[in-house]
Structure formats: C-alpha cells, structure tokens
Write an enzyme that holds these catalytic residues in place. Structure first.
Site, PDB file in Angstrom:
ATOM      1  N   ASP A 244      48.138  39.276  29.802  1.00 11.91           N
ATOM      2  CA  ASP A 244      47.317  40.490  29.881  1.00 11.91           C
ATOM      3  C   ASP A 244      47.757  41.572  28.890  1.00 11.91           C
ATOM      4  OD1 ASP A 244      47.414  39.131  32.766  1.00 11.91           O
ATOM      5  OD2 ASP A 244      45.478  40.137  32.515  1.00 11.91           O
TER       6      ASP A 244
ATOM      7  N   HIS B  25      45.802  42.673  26.511  1.00 10.00           N
ATOM      8  CA  HIS B  25      44.610  43.521  26.300  1.00 10.00           C
ATOM      9  C   HIS B  25      44.603  44.229  24.945  1.00 10.00           C
ATOM     10  CE1 HIS B  25      42.632  43.255  30.303  1.00 10.00           C
ATOM     11  NE2 HIS B  25      43.820  42.768  30.609  1.00 10.00           N
TER      12      HIS B  25
ATOM     13  N   ASP C 281      43.755  37.091  28.664  1.00  2.00           N
ATOM     14  CA  ASP C 281      43.456  38.471  28.287  1.00  2.00           C
ATOM     15  C   ASP C 281      44.380  38.915  27.155  1.00  2.00           C
ATOM     16  OD1 ASP C 281      41.454  38.493  30.138  1.00  2.00           O
ATOM     17  OD2 ASP C 281      42.346  39.957  31.489  1.00  2.00           O
TER      18      ASP C 281
ATOM     19  N   ASN D 270      39.618  36.283  31.534  1.00  2.52           N
ATOM     20  CA  ASN D 270      38.243  36.699  31.816  1.00  2.52           C
ATOM     21  C   ASN D 270      37.764  37.786  30.857  1.00  2.52           C
ATOM     22  OD1 ASN D 270      40.233  38.238  33.171  1.00  2.52           O
ATOM     23  ND2 ASN D 270      38.679  39.184  34.445  1.00  2.52           N
ATOM     24  N   HIS D 271      38.692  38.543  30.295  1.00  2.40           N
ATOM     25  CA  HIS D 271      38.267  39.615  29.400  1.00  2.40           C
ATOM     26  C   HIS D 271      37.896  39.102  28.015  1.00  2.40           C
ATOM     27  CE1 HIS D 271      39.516  42.688  32.244  1.00  2.40           C
ATOM     28  NE2 HIS D 271      38.921  43.551  31.462  1.00  2.40           N
TER      29      HIS D 271
ATOM     30  N   HIS E 201      44.785  31.905  34.935  1.00  2.81           N
ATOM     31  CA  HIS E 201      44.388  33.310  34.880  1.00  2.81           C
ATOM     32  C   HIS E 201      43.385  33.569  36.008  1.00  2.81           C
ATOM     33  CE1 HIS E 201      43.757  37.134  32.632  1.00  2.81           C
ATOM     34  NE2 HIS E 201      42.555  37.085  33.182  1.00  2.81           N
TER      35      HIS E 201
ATOM     36  N   ASP F 283      46.223  37.779  34.978  1.00  2.00           N
ATOM     37  CA  ASP F 283      45.037  38.475  35.499  1.00  2.00           C
ATOM     38  C   ASP F 283      45.433  39.655  36.384  1.00  2.00           C
ATOM     39  OD1 ASP F 283      42.411  39.135  35.647  1.00  2.00           O
ATOM     40  OD2 ASP F 283      41.864  37.718  37.206  1.00  2.00           O
TER      41      ASP F 283
ATOM     42  N   HIS G  11      47.826  42.631  37.102  1.00  2.00           N
ATOM     43  CA  HIS G  11      48.645  43.362  36.142  1.00  2.00           C
ATOM     44  C   HIS G  11      49.999  43.804  36.670  1.00  2.00           C
ATOM     45  CE1 HIS G  11      45.064  44.401  33.285  1.00  2.00           C
ATOM     46  NE2 HIS G  11      45.250  43.108  33.472  1.00  2.00           N
TER      47      HIS G  11
HETATM   48 MN   LIG Z   1      43.770  41.426  32.460  1.00  2.37          MN
END
Ligand SMILES: [Mn+2]
Length: 394
Positions: free
Chosen positions: A9, A11, A50, A85-86, A153, A187, A189
C-alpha cells in the site's frame, strides 16, 4: 537464511489534500522502504498491492517508481508484486509494464522460488462479485520442504475488524489446496498480525498515511526464514508527522483566538489537520489555513464543522470516499450476476482507458465471446472425410 522485505500500500501518486508535497512524501516513503531492503541486503522484496494510488498514475510517478526499483535491480534483489484494488486495470497491469523494464515481476499461483528454500505465491485483489468463483489453488513447490508464503490484497477477519472486513481468512487457507506457512497481506493500512489456524498472517501496513486515522508509525516487515521457521520484525519508516487540532469557536471568537489555539501546537514541517467546531464566526476556514501555513505547517487541511453540532460525527462506523467501489461491489455481490455481466459492469465502471466511443464495440465482442462459450458454437460441421467414407460404403 532467506531474508525478505514485505511492504504494501505505497499509493504512489497520492496527491493527498491536493498537495504536491504530500504526493512527494508518498514517493519518499516508498524510497525509504526500498532503502531498508538495500540496507538489510534482503534476498527479495514483496509488495502486496496498491503500488499506485490510481489506475492511471501519471508518467512522472511511474518513472520515479521504476527509478527507485532500479536501485534494487542494480543489487540483483528481485521485486515481486501483486495488483491491489486501487491500481487494478482490466487486462494489462502497470506491473506488466514495469516488468518490461526488468525491475519487477508478478507473483501468481505457481511458486516463485527464493534461494530454493522459499516459495512465493501471490493472488491479485479479487473483487467481491468475483470472490465466490475465484480459483485460489496453488501449485506445489518443486522442493516440497520449501517455506510457502502467499501474498494477497484483501480485508480479512480476524485481523481486520468485523465491520470493515470482507472475508474470513480461514476460507482462503481451505481454498488454496496446499499447506501454506505464512500470509503476507495488503489493503489494510494498519500494521496487524495474528496466527490463524496455525498460520502466521500479517498486514505490513501502508508506507504513508492515507487517512488521518492512520496514526501509528508506518512500517514494513522484515522476514527471516530459516529451516522452515519465520521471524518477522516491523521496521519503522520515517514519514512526515501529522498534528490534529480541534478549535471550538464561540460567537465572538476572532482571528486572534484561532491564532492562539494554533500557537499551542508545534506545526513545523507537519501536516496540520484542523477541525473547526462550535459557532460560525467571521473567521473562515481559509483564514485558519493561512495561519497554520504561516506557523510552519508544510500541509494543512481544515474541516469546518461549525454550526453542525446536532450531528454526531463520531457515532457509527465511518465510511470513506475511497470505498465507493467497495460499496458498489458489495451490492453487486448480492445480485448473483453472471461472469459476463460482472465483466461488462467492471469495464464500464473501472476501465479508465476505455473510450466512450469504444464501449459499444468492446461490449459486443465480449458478449459474442460469451455467447460462443455458452452455446458451444465451436466448429460442429461433420468431418467430411469420415462422411465421404460412410457414403461410399453404402
Ligand atoms: Mn491501499
């Protein structure tokens, strides 16, 4: 001993609070995580989804990502990822593009061996509608004694609180078809760990704060595997500090009051999250923003809740805008849709690159394929040679 760094994650490209500073912070946190891998001289790095904040990260963000991954590749440390998923796209994934640069590889349901001793597996984020039919079967590793580590995830109970979780982790342990020794998760955080049915499972946590409730220090997980035993250590990532401030206004409180309240906090270089409550006054949220920046905050976000006292904002479970897709997927999961309907829906909703004008053609092709599959329209003409033979025999 095999050493693996697990991060998740990241991001990359998250321009949080509309701030370029925050976008750069996410890149820096990723770089700090990779620096840990270099410092620990690990045998491999795994990333559980992510990597990017959006399905369509900007070119500079993708370039920065590859440049950072290049530092690992230069030291012959492989970087293995799954799709979250992002950053999930319909067909080709960003990781496929990055793989072409030689700086990343994707994990799948076949074993990826590290030092012959550790078999890595990965399953990309599965949407709720697709969950039930998804195949989680893992292939046995070539060395049956290898330590089996699966990356996923998803939001799993019991690590994730029940109201927030999507599935039960024990279900996965049953559906993979082989014994696995550990689950590295993404997923969620927060850093969280639990032993589920004798299998250690953990979330590495995000490398930067994506929301104000991500209070604890951000971490990555360092895994040391020897003779089938796993030791996991959480390493902290140095990230920008957040300072949450609540200012309660009375009718006649003015700028000086806001300034005094902010003065009680050390804001230098921090992300200031300021919530205004109480009565509406001539002091605007933009005034408060200016004062916070003036006092040295690197980034400021002001939530003006004045005049809304009757609402209990801390009451029930909190939703968040990022979960819009999740809510849609939950509703879809209740609809018992066919695979083709799910596929069509997902393309229309989530494929950012599908031009409006191409939707008709794309859908027609998809539906034709599905019809062909469903009605078995393969070549069903009789074999002519055989028919001829039969005729001549008569
Ligand atoms: Mn995430």
């Amino acid at each position: 001993m095999t050493k693996i760094l697990h991060l998740s994650d990241t991001h990359l490209g998250n321009r949080q609070y509309g701030s370029d500073t925050r976008r750069d912070d996410f890149t820096r946190a990723f770089e700090a995580a990779i620096d840990q891998a270099l410092e620990e001289n690990v045998d491999a790095v795994i990333h559980t989804g992510d990597l990017f904040h959006r399905r369509t990260p900007s070119l500079p963000i993708v370039t920065d990502c590859i440049e950072i991954l290049r530092e690992l590749a230069d030291e012959d440390i492989p970087f293995y990822g799954i799709v979250g998923n992002h950053d999930r796209k319909m067909d080709q994934q960003w990781l496929d593009l990055i793989r072409e640069t030689g700086t990343a590889q994707r994990l799948d349901q076949t074993p990826t061996m590290v030092n012959d001793d550790v078999a890595l597996y990965g399953i990309d984020a599965v949407t709720k509608p697709a969950w039930h039919a998804a195949d989680f079967t893992l292939e046995e590793p070539p060395n049956p004694d290898a330590f089996r580590l699966l990356g996923m995830h998803q939001l799993f109970e019991p690590l994730v609180p029940e109201f927030y979780a999507d599935h039960d982790l024990t279900e996965v342990l049953e559906r993979v078809g082989i014994d696995i020794d550990a689950l590295a998760l993404g997923d969620y955080h927060k850093t969280e760990s639990r032993i589920v049915d004798d299998v250690p499972a953990w979330y590495a946590g995000s490398t930067e704060r994506c929301a104000t409730d991500e209070i604890e220090p951000r971490t990555v997980s360092l895994l040391e595997i020897e003779d089938g035993d796993l030791e996991r250590r959480e390493l902290e990532i140095d990230t920008r500090e957040f300072e949450s401030i609540r200012i309660e206004f009375d009718d006649n409180d003015s700028h000086g009051y806001a300034r005094d309240e902010l003065d009680r906090h050390q804001l230098d270089g921090k992300v200031a999250i300021v919530t205004l409550t109480g009565e509406r006054t001539p002091v605007t949220s933009s005034d408060v923003y200016d004062i916070a920046i003036d006092k040295g905050a690197a980034v400021c976000k002001v939530d003006d809740s004045r005049g809304r006292r009757q609402l209990d904002l801390d009451g029930g479970p909190q939703g968040d805008i990022q979960s819009a897709d999740k809510l849609i997927e939950e509703k879809l999961a209740d609809q018992n849709l066919s695979d083709i309907a799910t596929d069509v829906e997902a393309r229309v909703r989530t494929d950012d690159d599908l031009a409006q004008t191409a939707i008709d053609d794309t859908m027609e092709a998809l539906i034709k394929d599905a019809q062909a599959d469903a009605f078995d329209e393969r070549d069903t003409k009789p074999d002519l040679d055989e028919a001829d033979t039969e005729v001549s025999e008569e």
